[in-house]
Design a protein around this motif. Structure first.
Motif, mmCIF file in Angstrom:
data_model
loop_
_atom_site.group_PDB
_atom_site.id
_atom_site.type_symbol
_atom_site.label_atom_id
_atom_site.label_comp_id
_atom_site.label_asym_id
_atom_site.label_seq_id
_atom_site.Cartn_x
_atom_site.Cartn_y
_atom_site.Cartn_z
ATOM 1 N N ASN A 192 0.818 -1.212 0.000
ATOM 2 C CA ASN A 192 0.000 0.000 0.000
ATOM 3 C C ASN A 192 0.854 1.265 0.000
ATOM 4 O O ASN A 192 0.553 2.223 -0.704
ATOM 5 C CB ASN A 192 -0.959 -0.001 1.190
ATOM 6 N N LEU A 193 1.917 1.266 0.803
ATOM 7 C CA LEU A 193 2.803 2.445 0.820
ATOM 8 C C LEU A 193 3.475 2.634 -0.538
ATOM 9 O O LEU A 193 3.672 3.754 -1.002
ATOM 10 C CB LEU A 193 3.855 2.313 1.919
ATOM 11 N N GLU A 194 3.823 1.529 -1.177
ATOM 12 C CA GLU A 194 4.474 1.579 -2.490
ATOM 13 C C GLU A 194 3.522 2.086 -3.581
ATOM 14 O O GLU A 194 3.907 2.890 -4.419
ATOM 15 C CB GLU A 194 4.926 0.159 -2.895
ATOM 16 N N GLU A 195 2.286 1.581 -3.551
ATOM 17 C CA GLU A 195 1.401 1.771 -4.701
ATOM 18 C C GLU A 195 0.424 2.926 -4.533
ATOM 19 O O GLU A 195 0.018 3.545 -5.501
ATOM 20 C CB GLU A 195 0.555 0.492 -4.926
ATOM 21 N N TYR A 196 0.014 3.181 -3.299
ATOM 22 C CA TYR A 196 -1.183 3.998 -3.102
ATOM 23 C C TYR A 196 -0.868 5.404 -2.617
ATOM 24 O O TYR A 196 -1.525 6.358 -2.998
ATOM 25 C CB TYR A 196 -2.087 3.284 -2.090
ATOM 26 N N TYR A 197 0.134 5.528 -1.761
ATOM 27 C CA TYR A 197 0.366 6.814 -1.104
ATOM 28 C C TYR A 197 1.520 7.565 -1.747
ATOM 29 O O TYR A 197 2.636 7.066 -1.802
ATOM 30 C CB TYR A 197 0.663 6.613 0.386
ATOM 31 N N ASP A 198 1.224 8.769 -2.189
ATOM 32 C CA ASP A 198 2.260 9.619 -2.730
ATOM 33 C C ASP A 198 2.992 10.315 -1.590
ATOM 34 O O ASP A 198 2.372 10.765 -0.623
ATOM 35 C CB ASP A 198 1.610 10.654 -3.652
ATOM 36 N N LEU A 214 1.569 12.152 2.145
ATOM 37 C CA LEU A 214 1.613 11.268 3.307
ATOM 38 C C LEU A 214 2.006 12.075 4.549
ATOM 39 O O LEU A 214 3.159 12.432 4.724
ATOM 40 C CB LEU A 214 2.634 10.155 3.038
ATOM 41 N N HIS A 215 1.033 12.397 5.390
ATOM 42 C CA HIS A 215 1.302 13.243 6.549
ATOM 43 C C HIS A 215 1.970 12.470 7.676
ATOM 44 O O HIS A 215 2.935 12.924 8.273
ATOM 45 C CB HIS A 215 -0.003 13.850 7.072
ATOM 46 N N GLY A 241 -3.066 13.509 2.763
ATOM 47 C CA GLY A 241 -3.624 14.823 2.460
ATOM 48 C C GLY A 241 -5.116 14.841 2.225
ATOM 49 O O GLY A 241 -5.826 15.666 2.785
ATOM 50 N N PHE A 242 -5.627 13.910 1.410
ATOM 51 C CA PHE A 242 -7.036 13.978 1.038
ATOM 52 C C PHE A 242 -7.852 12.808 1.567
ATOM 53 O O PHE A 242 -9.053 12.909 1.711
ATOM 54 C CB PHE A 242 -7.164 14.055 -0.490
ATOM 55 N N ALA A 243 -7.185 11.691 1.866
ATOM 56 C CA ALA A 243 -7.937 10.507 2.306
ATOM 57 C C ALA A 243 -8.195 10.519 3.809
ATOM 58 O O ALA A 243 -8.858 9.639 4.333
ATOM 59 C CB ALA A 243 -7.164 9.248 1.938
ATOM 60 N N ASP A 244 -7.650 11.530 4.520
ATOM 61 C CA ASP A 244 -7.750 11.606 5.974
ATOM 62 C C ASP A 244 -7.092 10.368 6.574
ATOM 63 O O ASP A 244 -6.009 10.002 6.161
ATOM 64 C CB ASP A 244 -9.209 11.777 6.410
ATOM 65 N N LYS A 245 -7.749 9.689 7.539
ATOM 66 C CA LYS A 245 -7.085 8.554 8.201
ATOM 67 C C LYS A 245 -7.584 7.233 7.648
ATOM 68 O O LYS A 245 -8.793 7.055 7.464
ATOM 69 C CB LYS A 245 -7.388 8.581 9.706
#
Length: 418
Positions: A135-141, A145-146, A284-288
């Motif tokens: 998920n960290l590799e593919e989904y979160y830019d 990523l806060h 940033g946009f997906a919240d938690k």
């Protein structure tokens, strides 16, 4: 047209995870994947598989041209690194679950992947059954990523759960964890935070492109947590968990560490009990977003290995986007932490190190204070790990450098000093 390739596996290790994988593969014939040979250390140990499958000679696996995947699930970090590097150089894809080995040899492993162009997958090395690396590799830019906060060690979480829910002492809870197989007979790696910081070093790379040896990440375990700390937490309607976290600061650097922390009862990580793991990712946009699953054990870990093996059929590999396609981030060294510290004697507490102290309770048998420290006061000293001192981060512990002046003034006003 064939969409995926036939995988022939050489497996190193037939302990809890190795045997779990062997059983799982027998139940998933659709994978078109077979284990050709298993390399083990002790040939006389009885095992639930045909004797012809086993060898003690690693070259039988590493030099066999039919074997195109090496799966490595052993607990000797040095031997594991030798296996992984030889396998990649010999043209074989690799799946590994050895967090200590990966954390300590990350630069070399990254280099080998660049050199050989071969995949090295290690989902099982962090949080077992939770697909956090993918998920960290593919989904979160990187830019969005806060923060990440996680419970990554099931043994310590089990012990803390028993201290809170059954009011067991640390020693009694540890003994129970050992009896149930959640903690090793030598529990130091789990209990003192080494296992968690190894996993965190791996995840920091996939999250932020940070390549850092675990020795350079601030950490501690739960070995100093007292029953009295648990009672203070209960009074304040909080839990204590061993939390690995990474948070982006205003200067773009990442504050990262693994320390015990108070957790509010309505926070997702408060619901993570016993040997389970949990990861909260804030973007940033997906919240938690909250990932939850078993962090240890035969089948949960084998399921992560299986997922990596399955991905290899489609030639999947980590792209390390945060490292190679973005400007990789760096570990922050200039921030503050709000901490709770309990102790038996004031003489062990360097009060002059604190920016300010918000509360202190000196009347009880076990004294405690809540105050704010610069992170360098922890990374540069050991007083908070010794002489029966227990340090727990407060629920919202990380204070950015730019906020400190305002907060200090406010705390002094509240204390009636100014």
């Amino acid at each position: 047209m064939e969409t995926h390739k036939q995988l022939t596996i050489g497996l190193f290790g037939f302990g809890v995870v190795g045997e779990g994988l062997y059983k799982v593969l027998q139940q998933t014939p659709s994978l078109r994947t077979s284990i050709k040979k298993v390399c083990i250390k002790n040939p006389t140990k009885p095992r639930n598989a045909p004797a012809s499958l086993f060898t003690t000679e690693k070259e039988e696996l590493l030099q066999d041209e039919e074997i195109n995947v090496i799966v490595e699930v052993i607990d000797d970090a040095n031997a594991a690194f030798e296996i992984v590097s030889t396998a990649l150089r010999n043209g074989k894809s690799v799946v590994s679950a050895s967090k200590k080995m990966i954390a300590e040899h990350l630069p070399e492993i990254l280099e080998l992947q660049q050199e050989t162009g071969l995949p090295f997958l290690c989902e099982a090395a962090a949080c077992a059954s939770i697909p956090v690396i993918r998920n960290l590799e593919e989904y979160y830019d990187n830019d969005l990523l806060h923060s990440i906060k996680a419970i990554v060690n099931g043994s310590t979480n089990f012990i803390l759960t028993k201290m809170f829910e059954d009011k067991l002492s640390f020693q009694a809870a540890l003994l129970l964890a050992q009896q149930l197989g959640f903690a090793e007979s030598n529990p130091k790696l789990d209990v003192e935070g080494y296992d968690a910081v190894n996993k965190w070093a791996i995840l920091l790379n996939h999250a932020y492109g940070i390549v850092e040896h675990p020795d350079n990440v601030l950490f501690n375990g739960i070995q100093n947590i007292q029953l009295s700390d648990a009672l203070v937490a209960k009074e304040k309607h909080l839990d204590i968990k061993l939390i690995a976290q990474a948070k982006k600061m205003s200067n773009g650097e990442v504050a990262a560490f693994v320390l015990p922390q108070f957790v509010k009862l309505d926070e997702p990580l408060s619901f993570v009990k016993n040997e389970y793991n949990g990861v909260v990712i804030e973007s940033g946009f997906a919240d938690k977003q909250f990932f939850y699953g078993k962090g240890a054990g035969s089948f949960p870990t084998a399921s992560a290995v299986l997922s990596d093996i399955s991905a290899l059929r489609y030639n999947y590999r980590y792209e390390y986007k945060k490292l190679y396609h973005h400007k990789p981030l760096e570990l922050a060294t200039d921030f503050y932490l709000k901490v709770y510290v309990s102790f038996d004697d004031w003489k062990y507490i360097p009060r002059e190190d604190f920016e300010w102290i918000e509360e202190w309770h000196a009347e009880a048998d076990r004294k405690y204070l809540v105050g704010v420290l610069h992170v360098k006061q922890l990374s540069g000293s050991n007083w908070w790990r010794e002489n029966g001192v227990s340090l727990v981060l407060t629920a919202d512990a990380v204070i950015d450098n730019i906020d400190i002046v305002h907060l200090k003034k406010r705390s002094l006003e509240l204390a009636g000093v100014i």
